[in-house]
Design a protein around this motif. Structure first.
Motif, mmCIF file in Angstrom:
data_model
loop_
_atom_site.group_PDB
_atom_site.id
_atom_site.type_symbol
_atom_site.label_atom_id
_atom_site.label_comp_id
_atom_site.label_asym_id
_atom_site.label_seq_id
_atom_site.Cartn_x
_atom_site.Cartn_y
_atom_site.Cartn_z
ATOM 1 N N ARG A 119 6.214 -11.394 14.164
ATOM 2 C CA ARG A 119 6.319 -11.802 12.767
ATOM 3 C C ARG A 119 6.715 -10.602 11.899
ATOM 4 N NH1 ARG A 119 1.230 -14.906 13.246
ATOM 5 N NH2 ARG A 119 0.240 -13.143 12.202
ATOM 6 N N PRO A 120 7.612 -10.818 10.939
ATOM 7 C CA PRO A 120 7.906 -9.726 9.995
ATOM 8 C C PRO A 120 6.684 -9.432 9.126
ATOM 9 C CG PRO A 120 9.577 -11.462 9.911
ATOM 10 C CD PRO A 120 8.430 -12.009 10.679
ATOM 11 N N GLY A 121 6.511 -8.158 8.791
ATOM 12 C CA GLY A 121 5.433 -7.750 7.912
ATOM 13 C C GLY A 121 4.112 -7.618 8.625
ATOM 14 N N CYS A 122 3.162 -7.012 7.891
ATOM 15 C CA CYS A 122 1.816 -6.832 8.433
ATOM 16 C C CYS A 122 0.868 -6.636 7.260
ATOM 17 C CB CYS A 122 1.748 -5.639 9.370
ATOM 18 S SG CYS A 122 0.105 -5.363 10.074
ATOM 19 N N PRO A 123 -0.095 -7.553 7.051
ATOM 20 C CA PRO A 123 -1.022 -7.399 5.928
ATOM 21 C C PRO A 123 -2.089 -6.365 6.233
ATOM 22 C CG PRO A 123 -1.580 -9.344 7.195
ATOM 23 C CD PRO A 123 -0.333 -8.777 7.822
ATOM 24 N N GLY A 124 -2.863 -6.042 5.185
ATOM 25 C CA GLY A 124 -4.031 -5.190 5.384
ATOM 26 C C GLY A 124 -3.790 -3.716 5.199
ATOM 27 N N HIS A 125 -2.917 -3.345 4.254
ATOM 28 C CA HIS A 125 -2.670 -1.917 4.032
ATOM 29 C C HIS A 125 -3.860 -1.232 3.369
ATOM 30 C CE1 HIS A 125 1.395 -2.441 5.335
ATOM 31 N NE2 HIS A 125 1.667 -3.306 4.377
ATOM 32 N N CYS A 126 -4.599 -1.973 2.545
ATOM 33 C CA CYS A 126 -5.694 -1.344 1.806
ATOM 34 C C CYS A 126 -6.841 -0.930 2.719
ATOM 35 C CB CYS A 126 -6.209 -2.287 0.718
ATOM 36 S SG CYS A 126 -5.139 -2.324 -0.755
ATOM 37 N N SER A 127 -6.953 -1.567 3.867
ATOM 38 C CA SER A 127 -8.002 -1.147 4.793
ATOM 39 C C SER A 127 -7.795 0.280 5.261
ATOM 40 C CB SER A 127 -8.032 -2.094 5.999
ATOM 41 O OG SER A 127 -6.803 -2.024 6.722
ATOM 42 N N SER A 128 -6.534 0.733 5.264
ATOM 43 C CA SER A 128 -6.234 2.101 5.688
ATOM 44 C C SER A 128 -6.028 3.042 4.521
ATOM 45 C CB SER A 128 -4.971 2.104 6.565
ATOM 46 O OG SER A 128 -5.144 1.338 7.716
ATOM 47 N N TYR A 129 -5.441 2.519 3.428
ATOM 48 C CA TYR A 129 -5.015 3.409 2.356
ATOM 49 C C TYR A 129 -5.794 3.217 1.064
ATOM 50 C CZ TYR A 129 -1.130 3.891 5.567
ATOM 51 O OH TYR A 129 -0.366 4.117 6.692
ATOM 52 N N GLY A 130 -6.880 2.431 1.126
ATOM 53 C CA GLY A 130 -7.673 2.254 -0.082
ATOM 54 C C GLY A 130 -8.239 3.555 -0.601
ATOM 55 N N SER A 131 -8.505 4.492 0.290
ATOM 56 C CA SER A 131 -9.060 5.781 -0.129
ATOM 57 C C SER A 131 -8.075 6.614 -0.940
ATOM 58 C CB SER A 131 -9.507 6.578 1.099
ATOM 59 O OG SER A 131 -8.396 6.834 1.956
ATOM 60 N N LEU A 132 -6.800 6.224 -0.924
ATOM 61 C CA LEU A 132 -5.808 6.955 -1.714
ATOM 62 C C LEU A 132 -5.858 6.571 -3.186
ATOM 63 C CD1 LEU A 132 -2.739 6.885 0.700
ATOM 64 C CD2 LEU A 132 -4.421 8.697 0.368
ATOM 65 N N CYS A 133 -6.611 5.518 -3.522
ATOM 66 C CA CYS A 133 -6.827 5.152 -4.919
ATOM 67 C C CYS A 133 -8.127 5.820 -5.367
ATOM 68 C CB CYS A 133 -6.909 3.633 -5.075
ATOM 69 S SG CYS A 133 -5.395 2.770 -4.595
ATOM 70 N N HIS A 134 -8.041 6.837 -6.189
ATOM 71 C CA HIS A 134 -9.171 7.683 -6.540
ATOM 72 C C HIS A 134 -9.824 7.226 -7.846
ATOM 73 C CE1 HIS A 134 -8.029 10.689 -3.455
ATOM 74 N NE2 HIS A 134 -6.801 10.319 -3.762
ATOM 75 N N ASN A 135 -10.981 7.781 -8.128
ATOM 76 C CA ASN A 135 -11.636 7.668 -9.438
ATOM 77 C C ASN A 135 -11.801 6.216 -9.900
ATOM 78 O OD1 ASN A 135 -11.663 10.600 -9.862
ATOM 79 N ND2 ASN A 135 -9.438 10.403 -10.058
ATOM 80 N N TYR A 136 -12.428 5.405 -9.078
ATOM 81 C CA TYR A 136 -12.689 3.996 -9.379
ATOM 82 C C TYR A 136 -11.424 3.144 -9.390
ATOM 83 C CZ TYR A 136 -17.653 4.572 -10.432
ATOM 84 O OH TYR A 136 -18.998 4.806 -10.331
ATOM 85 N N GLY A 137 -10.294 3.697 -8.896
ATOM 86 C CA GLY A 137 -9.095 2.883 -8.755
ATOM 87 C C GLY A 137 -9.275 1.869 -7.637
ATOM 88 N N LYS A 138 -8.666 0.726 -7.787
ATOM 89 C CA LYS A 138 -8.806 -0.357 -6.824
ATOM 90 C C LYS A 138 -7.485 -0.572 -6.101
ATOM 91 C CE LYS A 138 -9.897 -5.291 -6.487
ATOM 92 N NZ LYS A 138 -10.203 -6.526 -7.253
ATOM 93 N N CYS A 139 -7.536 -0.614 -4.766
ATOM 94 C CA CYS A 139 -6.339 -0.832 -3.964
ATOM 95 C C CYS A 139 -5.959 -2.317 -4.011
ATOM 96 C CB CYS A 139 -6.591 -0.394 -2.518
ATOM 97 S SG CYS A 139 -5.142 -0.534 -1.457
ATOM 98 N N VAL A 140 -4.681 -2.573 -4.262
ATOM 99 C CA VAL A 140 -4.170 -3.941 -4.360
ATOM 100 C C VAL A 140 -3.101 -4.145 -3.300
ATOM 101 C CG1 VAL A 140 -3.033 -5.635 -5.844
ATOM 102 C CG2 VAL A 140 -4.639 -3.984 -6.833
ATOM 103 N N GLU A 141 -3.271 -5.152 -2.492
ATOM 104 C CA GLU A 141 -2.307 -5.449 -1.433
ATOM 105 C C GLU A 141 -0.984 -5.927 -2.021
ATOM 106 O OE1 GLU A 141 -2.227 -5.159 1.775
ATOM 107 O OE2 GLU A 141 -4.263 -4.491 2.172
ATOM 108 N N ARG A 142 0.108 -5.457 -1.394
ATOM 109 C CA ARG A 142 1.444 -5.945 -1.717
ATOM 110 C C ARG A 142 2.126 -6.381 -0.433
ATOM 111 N NH1 ARG A 142 4.351 -1.817 -6.006
ATOM 112 N NH2 ARG A 142 3.178 -2.405 -7.870
ATOM 113 N N GLY A 143 3.143 -7.181 -0.589
ATOM 114 C CA GLY A 143 3.885 -7.572 0.597
ATOM 115 C C GLY A 143 4.501 -6.377 1.286
ATOM 116 N N ASN A 144 4.906 -5.390 0.496
ATOM 117 C CA ASN A 144 5.491 -4.164 1.015
ATOM 118 C C ASN A 144 4.628 -2.988 0.591
ATOM 119 O OD1 ASN A 144 7.565 -4.090 2.758
ATOM 120 N ND2 ASN A 144 9.180 -3.769 1.268
ATOM 121 N N GLY A 145 3.487 -2.818 1.226
ATOM 122 C CA GLY A 145 2.659 -1.675 0.913
ATOM 123 C C GLY A 145 1.462 -2.037 0.061
#
Length: 1259
Positions: A906-932
């Protein structure tokens, strides 16, 4: 003592050359058996112990004697065949010894014209080892990939039947080799005279083969009176081609075109040369290496006057005199533009003038070289003579090493040892005292019983020697080889095994190659690339990749094709919360006025970018979207002459294609943006400027068809009419998105995979990708090749990633292991690189694993099957999970597009925030996108793509920012209800407060939090510059906690973090001071009413300490204020009209990091009574005397100001007393002194305030 030593060091410099495969011998019919008709005397061998096993019986299928077998089976043995003359040899065949268990399983081939100075057969720049037999009578035949021209052939066994020994019967295949040969003695030449005075050619083909006795000499030369010339010269064992077309000045300016190719060409073996020129394009080939280049000069023609000379450059009018050293050696099959020069000379044709002595057969030298292989065990031991009055030793050598022992010998009659060595590339001769042992001459360092010769721990010599003379007597090394003279260890006799490891140059991207005997190394300085062969780019591939690593906006170098041929380019990365933009600027950035042209010529302007077209194209192709803004301002100047006329203006894009659509339109539509939107000022035209009005108008918009960008030129024609004026501007090229970074697919089953064309990675390869999975193992990618060649990367186990490959030397594996599993459904990064120097594997931030490659053997990875991604050709051990951003040698593989046509993927792969949520600092919230993913900074005090950009503001005296919390529901509905019922559900048991500040003023109120219960939390600076946190709770009373530290009003940035949960309180200042305190019991802050930054304006119930700090509020810079999930300062600056926030006074957004002393002076209206930089004790209240002085001074100043304002008020009253507005003005004059008096009293209170902090705990 006389020491007559003639030492010659032959230099070989380094060179970058492109590898080209040799021609296959099977391309023509040349496979006649050459051995079957030879007499028995044509065979020779290293050992012939028994007549029944003699080399005389070594013909294929021979049963007389059964074949050749030496008495001792070792790698020193060889079987030699003399074909009687030079043949074109295309293949060989072998058998074992008939009726025995003796056969050879692996061997190599050596060849020679003279029976001396043997040269091994090479393949892929390494000595070729042929597979032999598996029994005594089976025939194994091999076709050479490239034929060899030789008279003598040797079979050298490397491996044989372990249950038997060496046994050989052989056949050689080929055909007769005919050639025209000329022998030049170093003082002769051939001159080819033209039929006319001038020979002018636009195409030349010159080919020849040569064998040189010297390292220098001119092979051919031609020149013309106008400055044209072409010269091929052997210099220090390399060929240099000099060429100039039509510019006499270039020669004297030393700016002619010169290209150098080849190495070690003075080895007395044949080398082929071809020069193919068409106009300025030249292909220069030496042996199997070709260099393509373009010449300098004004002309495409090569003009040669009178004659072309071969073998030297004669001086006109001086027969037998030459400008440079002549060639000494043999040349064969010499063709100049189809003319066989040597054939004409042999037939004494008048076009050829022979200068000096030239013979038409090649005189061979029978020089026997010797190769020292090992730096620790190689040596040659030769006997000396018993002369007591002197010693004479001479020899020639060549090596790549800068250090090594050349020779050592006992001096006769003296207790000393003479040692000659290479030291840092120079010869060092020493005489060392020794015992009276009489020792022979030794080169290298022999083992026992001759250890006493090696006086110093010197590295043994690695290289070649020849022409060894001791006391003027030549030493026959063939006798040494047969064991009749001297002794030796780890030598190759009768061959020079030196090789140029920098040819071809495996250092990529302009890296410089340096070498020793065993290996080479690359200097990657200033290339922009790294690793062992300068293969890997040092820069990210896009601005999106920099954003992903947490970088902010700025100028960066990006390398769109990674390890590909294109270098990095400098771009501006505008990293925003929504998109990441990449900008490339050109040389004309401002609005440009169109100047009039003459003669009917159109106005034209070219744009020059900071990068090449190829680099920009690669960046555009890797982006998702690109645009370039174009603007045309016009006054009586038409733009496109729409709708149907020929355009008056056009622009040139990629590929020099001309385009007649304007910004905002699309290709094929000769329109502007207003034409598509039907909004032009004159609806009869599709551009505003095409209305041709005598007033200014404009057309602007974005060109966003990627395949046409960037704009390289603009041409404007309608500006030469009277009254016509125009101006234009073309903006920078801007691109967003990265087509590869988030290009992902999901593999559903173990049998699913994607396939792509064969991965071409002969000498270097890099593979990078991200993966995530919950499965314990699986193959990420695999590509199979010829014979045993393959390449594979797999998740070998939950804790191990393995990179494996085979280039013919056996499988090589390198693995990275982790203590935590890779199958955690998080993204993991993998990068594998293989080159002929080393193999590396990187996984995430774990330590890289590296293994060194072999210095000899096979290097070329020959793959020929499809590349499988996510599985294998056997459909076993497939990978289940996600793979994204797969790149091979810098090239993007479009996984998503391939997956659209493949079942089980299947094209694409969900669940980027599980890996990159820590890149949103200072109470920032990671939001899933179709591309990243993206970071939502709504609840953060910061902003930017990763919520790391501070939001800060400058507060002046009296500035107040108040955020009003929503009133609890019962308050608005039932005010008469008991307070316990109203606020029971609005209880906060913990707080998190964080902010940064910079000030030179104290006391100050930084933050004040109030409640409907009259409780509060206050954070303030005391007069002594210390930070105090005050809690006022209805039952507990006031608790004050003061942080004992340096003065915080010192005009430096300070960071504060306050956390409370239950009864535990933690206060941290500047990541250094971290102190804790516990309340007596759990406390609750109920029913929050408001949060104020700076001055609290409407709160009459402030206690005395807070009131003193609140006199002016806060003066300075406040940054990134966070209270739980609220960012009040950010809300006040970004959403003042819609948020429940009130701003009183001046609030200016400002970067606290750039605040200067003058900025603080500007915003401070009332200075602190204590000098923050004085010598007063920071933690003690001021004395009464100081306070009294301050009060007196303040009083005097206040009274003076009051008197001045009174006088001004009286004057104003008199001047305006007879006006109709007198009463209104009079009322204002009465109010003004009153407000001034109130301000005066406030200032006096501040000046007399006591800085002691009551009910406080010093923490």
């Amino acid at each position: 003592m006389d020491l007559d030593a003639k030492l010659f060091c032959l230099f070989v410099s380094l060179l970058s050359a492109k590898w080209h495969p040799g021609s296959t011998a099977a391309n023509y019919n040349c496979d006649d058996p050459l051995v079957s008709s030879l007499p028995q005397t044509a065979f020779d061998s290293s050992s012939d112990p028994l007549s029944t096993h003699s080399h005389s019986y070594a013909k294929l299928h021979s049963r007389d004697g059964g074949g050749w077998s030496p008495l001792e089976s070792s790698t020193k043995q060889w079987l030699q065949v003399d074909l009687g003359e030079r043949y074109d040899i295309t293949g060989v065949a072998t058998q074992g010894r008939h009726g025995s268990s003796d056969w050879v399983t692996r061997y190599n081939i050596m060849f020679s014209d003279t029976g001396c100075n043997w040269k091994p057969y090479h393949h892929d720049n390494s000595i070729m080892l042929f597979s032999g037999n598996t029994n005594a009578d089976g025939v194994v035949q091999h076709k050479f990939q490239h034929s060899i021209k030789a008279r003598f052939l040797r079979f050298v066994p490397h491996e044989w039947n372990p249950s038997g020994g060496i046994g050989l019967r052989v056949e050689v295949y080929g055909c007769t080799y005919k050639s025209d040969v000329a022998d030049f003695d170093g003082r002769s030449s051939l001159q080819y005279r033209f039929n006319q005075k001038l020979m002018s050619t636009f195409k030349d083909v010159i080919s020849l083969k040569f064998k040189s006795m010297e390292s220098d000499g001119v092979l051919f030369h031609g020149e013309g009176q106008r400055g044209d010339y072409i010269t091929l010269e052997l210099q220090k064992g390399k060929l240099s081609l000099y060429i100039n077309l039509g510019d006499a000045k270039l020669r004297f300016g030393n700016t002619h075109t010169v290209v150098t190719l080849g190495s070690l060409l003075d080895d007395q073996h044949w080398h082929s040369v071809t020069i193919d020129r068409f106009n300025k394009q030249v292909n220069f080939t030496v042996d199997k290496y070709t260099q393509h280049f373009r010449t300098k000069g004004d002309s495409d023609d090569l003009d040669i006057d009178y004659e072309f000379s071969f073998g030297g450059i004669p001086v006109p009018g001086k027969p037998g005199t030459f400008l440079k050293r002549n060639f000494h050696g043999c040349i064969e099959n010499l063709y100049y533009n189809g003319v066989n020069i040597i054939d004409l000379a042999k037939r004494r044709k008048p076009q050829i003038n022979i200068v000096g002595n030239i013979s038409f057969s090649c005189s061979e030298s029978h020089i026997v070289p010797v190769t020292f292989i090992s730096s620790s065990t190689s040596y040659l031991l030769l006997p000396g003579t018993s002369q007591m009055d002197g010693l004479s030793i001479s020899f020639q050598f060549r090596t790549w090493n800068s250090d090594g022992l050349l020779l050592s010998t006992q001096l006769g009659g003296e207790s000393a040892v003479l040692v000659l060595q290479l030291y840092n590339g120079k010869l060092l001769l020493t005489i060392q005292k020794e015992s009276d042992n009489i020792l022979p001459v030794s080169t290298g360092c022999p083992e026992y019983p001759l250890d006493s010769v090696c006086v110093n721990p010197i590295t043994s010599f690695q290289g070649c020697m020849k022409l060894i003379f001791i006391d003027n007597q030549p030493k026959d090394l063939v006798l040494v080889q047969r064991g009749s003279l001297g002794n030796f260890s780890d030598l190759q006799i009768d061959t020079c095994g030196i090789r140029d490891r920098c040819l071809p140059n495996y250092c990529e991207h302009g890296g410089k190659c340096f070498q020793s005997w065993d290996t080479f190394c690359c200097d990657c300085t200033d290339t922009g690339y790294s690793e062992a062969t300068c293969h890997s780019s040092m820069y990210e591939s896009s601005c999106e990749a920099y954003r992903h690593k947490g970088y902010s906006s700025g100028y960066y170098l990006i390398d769109s094709d990674g390890s590909g041929p294109l270098g990095a380019i400098r771009v501006f990365c505008n990293i925003t919360e929504d998109k990441t933009w990449t900008s490339i600027q050109h040389n004309i950035t401002e609005l440009s006025t169109v100047s009039r042209t003459f003669g009917g010529k159109p106005y034209s302007m070219s744009l020059n970018y900071t990068s090449s077209v190829e680099q920009i194209t690669a960046m555009i192709n890797s982006s998702e979207y690109c645009e370039q803004e174009v603007t045309y301002h016009c006054k009586h100047s038409r733009l496109l002459n729409s709708p149907n006329g020929a355009p008056f203006t056009w622009w040139v894009g990629r590929g020099n294609q001309r385009h007649a659509y304007w910004g905002g339109s699309v290709p094929g539509e000769q329109k502007c943006a207003c034409g598509l939107e039907e909004s032009c000022t004159d609806m009869r035209h599709f551009c505003n400027c095409d209305a041709d009005k005598h007033e200014w108008a404009n057309d602007s918009g974005f060109l966003n068809f990627k395949e046409h960008l960037p704009v390289s030129q603009i041409v404007i024609t309608d500006t030469n009419r009277s009254g016509s004026e125009a101006a234009w501007r073309i903006g920078p090229l801007r691109c967003s998105g990265d087509r590869s970074f988030w290009n992902a697919v999901s593999f559903i089953t173990m049998a699913s995979y994607l396939y792509f064309p064969t991965f071409h990675a002969e000498f270097s390869a890099d593979i990078s990708f991200f993966f995530k999975t919950i499965n314990p193992s699986g193959v990420f990618l695999e590509n199979l090749g010829i014979k045993s060649d393959f390449i594979r990367i797999e998740l070998f186990s939950p804790y191990q990633v393995t990179f494996a490959y085979d280039v013919g030397n056996g499988p090589i594996e390198v693995s990275v292991q982790s203590t935590t599993g890779f199958n955690d459904d998080h993204w993991h990064y993998v990068r594998a690189e293989r080159n002929i120097k080393e193999t590396t594997l990187i996984v995430d931030d774990l330590p890289r694993k590296k293994i060194q490659g072999p210095s000899d053997g096979h290097f070329r990875l020959q793959l020929n099957s499809q590349l499988y991604v996510g599985g294998t050709s056997s459909r076993q051990r497939g990978f289940i999970g996600c793979v994204r951003s797969l790149k091979l040698n810098g090239q993007i593989l479009d996984l998503e597009e391939k997956a659209k046509m493949t079942s089980g993927v299947r094209p694409g792969c969900p669940g980027h925030c599980s890996s990159y949520g820590s890149l949103c600092h200072n109470y920032g919230k990671c939001v899933e996108r179709g591309n990243g993913y993206s970071c939502d900074c709504t609840n953060s005090a910061y902003e930017g793509p990763s919520c790391r950009k501070e939001v800060s503001a400058m507060f002046e005296a009296g500035t107040s920012v108040t955020y009003v919390f929503q009133e609890p529901y019962p308050v608005s509905r039932n005010a008469s209800a008991p307070s316990s019922a109203i606020y029971a559900d609005n209880v906060i048991s913990k707080e998190y407060m964080a902010f940064s500040f910079l000030t030179g003023h104290s006391p100050s109120l930084l933050l004040y939090l109030s409640s409907f219960y009259q409780d509060y939390i206050a954070v303030l600076l005391c007069r002594n510059g210390s930070l105090q946190v005050r809690y006022k709770l209805s039952k507990e009373g006031v608790h004050a906690f003061t942080v004992d530290s340096e003065r915080l009003d010192n005009r430096r940035m300070h960071h504060v973090k306050i956390t409370r949960e239950g009864k535990a309180l933690t206060i941290q200042v500047d990541k250094i001071i971290k102190q804790r305190h516990n309340f007596s019991s759990d406390i609750y802050f109920k029913a929050i009413k408001s949060l104020t930054l700076g001055k609290v304006v409407d709160s009459p119930g402030l206690d005395s300490e807070v009131s003193k700090a609140n006199a002016l509020g806060f003066v300075g810079c406040l940054s990134s204020v966070q209270y739980n999930h609220l960012a009040p300062l950010k809300v006040a600056l970004r959403h003042p009209s819609i948020a429940p926030v009130t701003v009183i006074g001046t609030l200016s957004e400002y970067s606290c990091g750039s605040v200067t002393e003058s900025d603080l002076i500007t915003v401070t209206t009332t200075h602190s009574s204590s000098d923050p930089f004085g010598k007063v004790d920071d933690h003690e209240p001021l004395t009464n005397a100081v306070k009294s002085d301050s009060a007196v001074i303040g009083g005097v100043i206040a009274v003076t100001i009051f008197i001045i304002f009174c006088i001004v008020a009286i004057m104003i009253k008199i001047i305006y007393q007879h006006k109709e507005t007198h009463r209104k003005t009079h009322a204002k004059e009465k109010e003004y002194p009153g407000s001034l008096e109130h301000s005066f009293r406030n200032e006096m209170d501040l000046q007399n305030a006591v800085s002691e902090c009551k009910k406080e705990y010093f923490i």
